[in-house]
Design a protein around this motif. Sequence first.
Motif, short mmCIF file in Angstrom:
data_model
loop_
_atom_site.label_atom_id
_atom_site.label_comp_id
_atom_site.label_asym_id
_atom_site.label_seq_id
_atom_site.Cartn_x
_atom_site.Cartn_y
_atom_site.Cartn_z
N LYS A 64 34.44 72.52 -6.72
CA LYS A 64 33.39 71.55 -6.39
C LYS A 64 33.56 70.18 -7.07
CE LYS A 64 29.78 74.78 -4.99
NZ LYS A 64 28.56 75.51 -5.39
N PRO A 65 34.01 70.10 -8.32
CA PRO A 65 34.24 68.76 -8.87
C PRO A 65 35.26 67.95 -8.07
CG PRO A 65 34.12 70.37 -10.63
CD PRO A 65 34.16 71.15 -9.35
N LEU A 66 36.24 68.63 -7.50
CA LEU A 66 37.23 67.92 -6.67
C LEU A 66 36.59 67.47 -5.37
CD1 LEU A 66 40.39 70.20 -7.12
CD2 LEU A 66 39.27 68.65 -8.74
N GLN A 67 35.75 68.31 -4.80
CA GLN A 67 35.04 67.91 -3.57
C GLN A 67 34.14 66.71 -3.84
OE1 GLN A 67 33.41 71.90 -3.04
NE2 GLN A 67 34.51 72.12 -1.11
N ALA A 68 33.48 66.71 -5.01
CA ALA A 68 32.62 65.58 -5.35
C ALA A 68 33.44 64.30 -5.53
CB ALA A 68 31.82 65.90 -6.62
N ALA A 69 34.60 64.42 -6.18
CA ALA A 69 35.46 63.24 -6.35
C ALA A 69 35.88 62.68 -4.99
CB ALA A 69 36.67 63.61 -7.19
N ALA A 70 36.17 63.57 -4.05
CA ALA A 70 36.55 63.13 -2.71
C ALA A 70 35.43 62.36 -2.05
CB ALA A 70 36.94 64.34 -1.86
N MET A 71 34.21 62.81 -2.23
CA MET A 71 33.08 62.12 -1.61
C MET A 71 32.86 60.75 -2.25
SD MET A 71 30.37 65.15 -0.70
CE MET A 71 30.59 66.29 -2.06
N LEU A 72 33.07 60.63 -3.54
CA LEU A 72 32.98 59.31 -4.18
C LEU A 72 34.08 58.40 -3.66
CD1 LEU A 72 32.14 60.03 -7.94
CD2 LEU A 72 30.60 59.69 -6.01
N ARG A 73 35.26 58.94 -3.48
CA ARG A 73 36.36 58.14 -2.91
C ARG A 73 36.00 57.64 -1.51
NH1 ARG A 73 42.18 61.16 -4.15
NH2 ARG A 73 42.15 60.96 -6.43
N ALA A 74 35.18 58.42 -0.81
CA ALA A 74 34.77 58.05 0.55
C ALA A 74 33.53 57.17 0.57
CB ALA A 74 34.52 59.31 1.38
N GLY A 75 33.07 56.74 -0.62
CA GLY A 75 31.99 55.77 -0.68
C GLY A 75 30.63 56.30 -1.09
N LEU A 76 30.51 57.56 -1.46
CA LEU A 76 29.20 58.09 -1.86
C LEU A 76 28.74 57.40 -3.14
CD1 LEU A 76 27.04 60.27 -1.23
CD2 LEU A 76 28.29 61.77 -2.79
N PRO A 77 27.56 56.75 -3.14
CA PRO A 77 27.11 55.96 -4.29
C PRO A 77 26.30 56.79 -5.28
CG PRO A 77 25.63 55.56 -2.46
CD PRO A 77 26.67 56.55 -1.97
N LEU A 78 26.95 57.77 -5.91
CA LEU A 78 26.24 58.66 -6.82
C LEU A 78 26.82 58.60 -8.22
CD1 LEU A 78 25.51 62.10 -5.09
CD2 LEU A 78 23.87 60.38 -5.85
N ASP A 79 25.95 58.78 -9.21
CA ASP A 79 26.34 58.97 -10.61
C ASP A 79 25.25 59.80 -11.26
OD1 ASP A 79 28.87 57.39 -11.31
OD2 ASP A 79 27.70 55.84 -10.28
N GLY A 80 25.46 60.17 -12.51
CA GLY A 80 24.43 60.83 -13.29
C GLY A 80 24.06 62.22 -12.78
N GLU A 81 22.78 62.55 -12.93
CA GLU A 81 22.35 63.91 -12.66
C GLU A 81 22.49 64.31 -11.19
OE1 GLU A 81 18.30 64.51 -13.70
OE2 GLU A 81 17.54 62.79 -12.58
N LEU A 82 22.33 63.36 -10.26
CA LEU A 82 22.49 63.71 -8.85
C LEU A 82 23.96 63.94 -8.50
CD1 LEU A 82 19.89 61.50 -6.94
CD2 LEU A 82 19.73 63.90 -7.63
#
Length: 338
Positions: A64-82
């Motif tokens: 899941k951390p790799l999936q989350a990194a992929a979503m950030l690479r695709a522009g997901l504007p998330l940080d912190g607890e979310l």
Amino acid sequence: MYTSSRADAPVAREPHHAPVAHLVRGGLVEGVHYGSVVVLGADGRILFRLGDIEAAFHPRSAVKPLQAAAMLRAGLPLDGELLSLAAASHSGEERHLAGVRRLLGLAGLTEDHLRNVPDLPLDPAVRDTWIRDGRAPGRLAQNCSGKHAAMLWTARLNGWSLEDYLDPAHPLQQAIARTVEDLTGQRIAQVTVDGCGAPLFAVSLHGLARAAARLTTAAPGTPEARVADALRAYPEMASGARRDVSALMRAVPGLLAKDGFEGVQVAALPDGRAIAVKIADGAARARVPVAAAALVRAGVDPALLVPFAGETLLGGGRPVGCVRPVRDLDPGTPTACA
């Protein structure tokens, strides 16, 4: 479909696991847990290996951390607890449900858009309360709902279709596959379906450890570093108040850790030292002490890992043994097994 110039995919074969933990009662080995373990140094070299670290396997939620990194690479504007929740296998606590609602609200979506399977909360105490209150299984309560909400938001931001966001051929899943291959340094061996319904990519245990190190050593502000920072700052959002993985991150300064179903554990330190564990029979009672012993092999102070040394076995209400790592992994002798 995605293409990759990475190293060849790991071989899909029956893994050659080795004994990694013993269940000891009264001084005798009563049971044996098989599995595989890899420990990487800060330079990426293998410091220790046991079992089969190169066969293809399913990392389950440890990816899941790799999936989350992929979503950030695709522009997901998330940080912190979310962001931590987007990489979570959460316990179904009220803070987790509220967080998923926030993610969906930020995306302009509702629970009805989720395509993960309805389920009861993962934490036993939370689940018992849920049942006593007469609440039915739901998509929000399922432990992967944060990931699915983040996937939907990523798809919406990029103008991708929402109804089929779990299809392996969907642009979102293709982007995730590319990131998994980039961070593990190897091509994906095969694609199947995880318990929540999302695509699951088979890699090697060695590749999973390498990817965790890539997260913790990434340059500040990069998608990889943001994921690592979020998980370390909000470990209970990624798991739960009573979960061993959040306790492990609290106990070891700077540690990034993620568990997965069927006995998977990955962890990495800020300098790139990393471990990955797969317990063949999926037993959590072996996963925790084996991971702790691997972290000692990686150079973590053993005193920090005493609470994770192994489950004590009782006989007539008295301690008579424990689950302990095999001598090849941990040459010490836990007193509970003396």
